[in-house]
Design a protein around this motif. Sequence first.
Motif, short mmCIF file in Angstrom:
data_model
loop_
_atom_site.label_atom_id
_atom_site.label_comp_id
_atom_site.label_asym_id
_atom_site.label_seq_id
_atom_site.Cartn_x
_atom_site.Cartn_y
_atom_site.Cartn_z
N LYS A 20 0.83 -1.32 0.00
CA LYS A 20 0.01 -0.03 -0.04
C LYS A 20 0.74 1.20 0.00
O LYS A 20 1.92 1.35 0.73
CB LYS A 20 -0.96 0.00 1.31
CG LYS A 20 -1.74 -1.13 1.45
CD LYS A 20 -3.16 -1.18 0.68
CE LYS A 20 -3.94 0.05 1.39
NZ LYS A 20 -5.29 -0.03 0.93
N ILE A 22 1.44 5.04 0.95
CA ILE A 22 0.79 5.84 1.94
C ILE A 22 0.98 7.34 1.42
O ILE A 22 1.99 7.72 1.29
CB ILE A 22 1.68 5.77 3.37
CG1 ILE A 22 1.61 4.38 3.64
CG2 ILE A 22 1.35 6.74 4.44
CD1 ILE A 22 2.59 4.05 4.96
N THR A 26 -1.46 12.90 3.86
CA THR A 26 -1.78 12.70 5.23
C THR A 26 -1.05 11.69 6.17
O THR A 26 -1.49 11.71 7.33
CB THR A 26 -3.32 11.65 5.02
OG1 THR A 26 -2.79 10.32 4.47
CG2 THR A 26 -4.32 12.52 4.16
N GLN A 28 -1.17 8.59 6.45
CA GLN A 28 -2.20 7.64 7.06
C GLN A 28 -2.20 6.39 6.16
O GLN A 28 -2.65 6.37 5.16
CB GLN A 28 -3.63 8.08 7.03
CG GLN A 28 -3.56 9.21 8.27
CD GLN A 28 -5.33 9.57 8.46
OE1 GLN A 28 -6.04 9.42 7.46
NE2 GLN A 28 -5.55 10.17 9.44
N LEU A 29 -1.66 5.31 6.92
CA LEU A 29 -1.90 3.82 6.40
C LEU A 29 -3.47 3.40 6.45
O LEU A 29 -3.70 3.18 7.71
CB LEU A 29 -0.91 2.81 6.87
CG LEU A 29 -1.04 1.56 6.54
CD1 LEU A 29 -0.92 1.49 4.91
CD2 LEU A 29 -0.01 0.49 7.20
N VAL A 30 -4.24 3.14 5.30
CA VAL A 30 -5.49 2.44 5.74
C VAL A 30 -5.40 1.13 5.10
O VAL A 30 -5.20 0.92 3.84
CB VAL A 30 -6.51 3.43 4.88
CG1 VAL A 30 -8.09 2.91 4.85
CG2 VAL A 30 -6.55 4.91 5.37
N ILE A 31 -5.73 0.07 5.83
CA ILE A 31 -5.85 -1.16 5.50
C ILE A 31 -7.21 -1.51 5.61
O ILE A 31 -7.87 -1.60 6.66
CB ILE A 31 -5.04 -2.09 6.18
CG1 ILE A 31 -3.61 -1.71 6.31
CG2 ILE A 31 -5.04 -3.36 6.03
CD1 ILE A 31 -2.55 -2.38 7.16
N LEU A 32 -7.88 -1.99 4.49
CA LEU A 32 -9.28 -2.28 4.40
C LEU A 32 -9.47 -4.01 4.69
O LEU A 32 -8.68 -4.66 4.15
CB LEU A 32 -9.90 -1.75 3.18
CG LEU A 32 -9.63 -0.36 2.80
CD1 LEU A 32 -10.09 0.05 1.36
CD2 LEU A 32 -10.62 0.47 4.14
N ASP A 35 -8.49 -5.76 1.72
CA ASP A 35 -6.90 -5.87 1.60
C ASP A 35 -6.33 -7.26 2.02
O ASP A 35 -5.52 -7.70 1.81
CB ASP A 35 -6.07 -4.70 2.30
CG ASP A 35 -6.28 -3.14 1.46
OD1 ASP A 35 -6.67 -3.41 0.24
OD2 ASP A 35 -6.43 -2.34 2.13
#
Length: 73
Positions: A20, A22, A26, A28-32, A35
């Motif tokens: 991913k 980043i 931001t 910000q690491l967003v792990i959905l 994922d």
Amino acid sequence: DVIRFAMKKDYRSPNPVLVKNIPIETLQLVILPSDTKDLMMGTDYVYDIELTTASGDVDTFLSGKFSIGNEVL
């Protein structure tokens, strides 16, 4: 500059199971859930986060363990 999160089964694995970018804006690491849906629950993975500068320099500045739990939060 690009900041990248990469997760593998172990550090010797040639291919990451999740990568991913980043966003610089931001940080910000967003792990959905999508994922990690194909990853085995109850398994520990390793990760690192690296910065690649516009000039091509690469710095891995964070590494650790990532666990895929089998509980619902």
